[in-house]
Enzyme design. Structure first.
Site, PDB file in Angstrom:
ATOM      1  CG  ASP A  23      -2.262  -0.107   1.141  1.00 57.00           C
ATOM      2  OD1 ASP A  23      -2.673  -0.604   0.084  1.00 57.00           O
ATOM      3  OD2 ASP A  23      -3.004   0.283   2.055  1.00 57.00           O
TER       4      ASP A  23
ATOM      5  CG  PHE B 229       9.640  -0.139   0.553  1.00 54.40           C
ATOM      6  CD1 PHE B 229       9.317  -0.528   1.840  1.00 54.40           C
ATOM      7  CD2 PHE B 229       9.478  -1.059  -0.480  1.00 54.40           C
ATOM      8  CE1 PHE B 229       8.850  -1.815   2.102  1.00 54.40           C
ATOM      9  CE2 PHE B 229       9.006  -2.349  -0.229  1.00 54.40           C
ATOM     10  CZ  PHE B 229       8.689  -2.721   1.066  1.00 54.40           C
TER      11      PHE B 229
ATOM     12  CE1 TYR C  41       6.091   3.749   4.124  1.00 51.47           C
ATOM     13  CE2 TYR C  41       6.908   5.205   2.400  1.00 51.47           C
ATOM     14  CZ  TYR C  41       7.107   4.159   3.281  1.00 51.47           C
ATOM     15  OH  TYR C  41       8.328   3.521   3.311  1.00 51.47           O
TER      16      TYR C  41
ATOM     17  CG  HIS D 158       7.520  -6.225   4.867  1.00 57.95           C
ATOM     18  ND1 HIS D 158       7.731  -5.036   5.538  1.00 57.95           N
ATOM     19  CD2 HIS D 158       6.881  -5.901   3.718  1.00 57.95           C
ATOM     20  CE1 HIS D 158       7.236  -4.048   4.819  1.00 57.95           C
ATOM     21  NE2 HIS D 158       6.714  -4.539   3.708  1.00 57.95           N
TER      22      HIS D 158
END
Length: 222
Positions: free
Chosen positions: A66, A79, A68, A188
């Site tokens: 998703d 990221f 941020y 992750h």
């Protein structure tokens, strides 16, 4: 025919997708959301990952989930955060692993446009989100679209590096032909996963560069 403002090589590659009914429905939903509530990233940056990284330049694909959902963070690259925005914990862990793996200094900026401009497609599975509501635009059609992006890339190119971090990304990339591409998997980089082990020491960045070098491509300056 849906006219999507996206880098021309991607427009050509994905036009069939843009013309499908689900995509028209998705665009209507997204437009309505932007008109009625606060949505990230800013509308002009929805396809930022593609605009920085044309099809022929793409060498590495990093899959996020998703955007941020905090103020000023999302700018269309998974990221990544814009210049001057504090680095989120997952990104801090990415930079720590790069430092451990390659010995390069940890950057002060969390803006990964410099990766995208070198051929790293920073692709979230969902390209929009409501402010402060994680996952709010999931299951509206974005995942179908980004699945098609991965499928087209994997079928039309050879010797790509796919970095699949966490169970979600690994499920999404499960169909990639590992005889044609390098697929690197780990937990992750979020603190919850990374601190349990399996993120630090994965050496994905040196492995990606070694593979690119072995196939006659320039390394990424991580």
């Amino acid at each position: 025919m849906t006219d999507v403002k996206i880098e021309p090589s991607w427009k050509e590659l994905l036009q069939e997708e843009f013309d499908k009914p689900y995509f028209s429905e998705l665009i209507q939903f997204v437009k309505n959301e932007y008109h009625t509530t606060r949505i990230y990233p800013p509308g002009k940056l929805i396809f930022n990952a593609f605009n920085h990284c044309p099809v022929d330049k793409t060498k590495v694909v990093i899959l996020g989930q998703d955007p941020y959902h905090g103020s000023g963070q999302a700018h269309g690259l998974c990221f990544s955060v814009p210049e001057g925005i504090e680095q989120p914990p997952s990104l801090q862990n990415i930079f720590k692993e790069i430092h451990n793996d390659l010995g390069t200094p940890i950057p002060t900026s969390g803006n990964l446009e410099r990766w995208a401009d070198q051929g790293v497609l920073l692709l979230n599975a969902t390209l929009t989100v409501r402010a402060h509501q994680a996952g709010s635009h999931q299951n509206r059609g974005w995942e179908t679209f980004t699945d098609a992006v991965i499928r087209e890339l994997a079928a039309r190119k050879e010797h790509l590096v796919f970095l699949l971090w966490g169970a979600y990304a690994q499920r999404k990339g499960a169909f990639i032909d590992t005889s044609r591409h390098l697929v690197l998997k780990s937990v992750h980089p979020s603190p919850l996963s990374a601190n349990r082990g399996g993120w630090f020491g994965n050496h994905h960045f040196s492995q990606a560069n070694a593979y690119l070098r072995a196939h006659g491509m320039s390394e990424i300056q991580w």
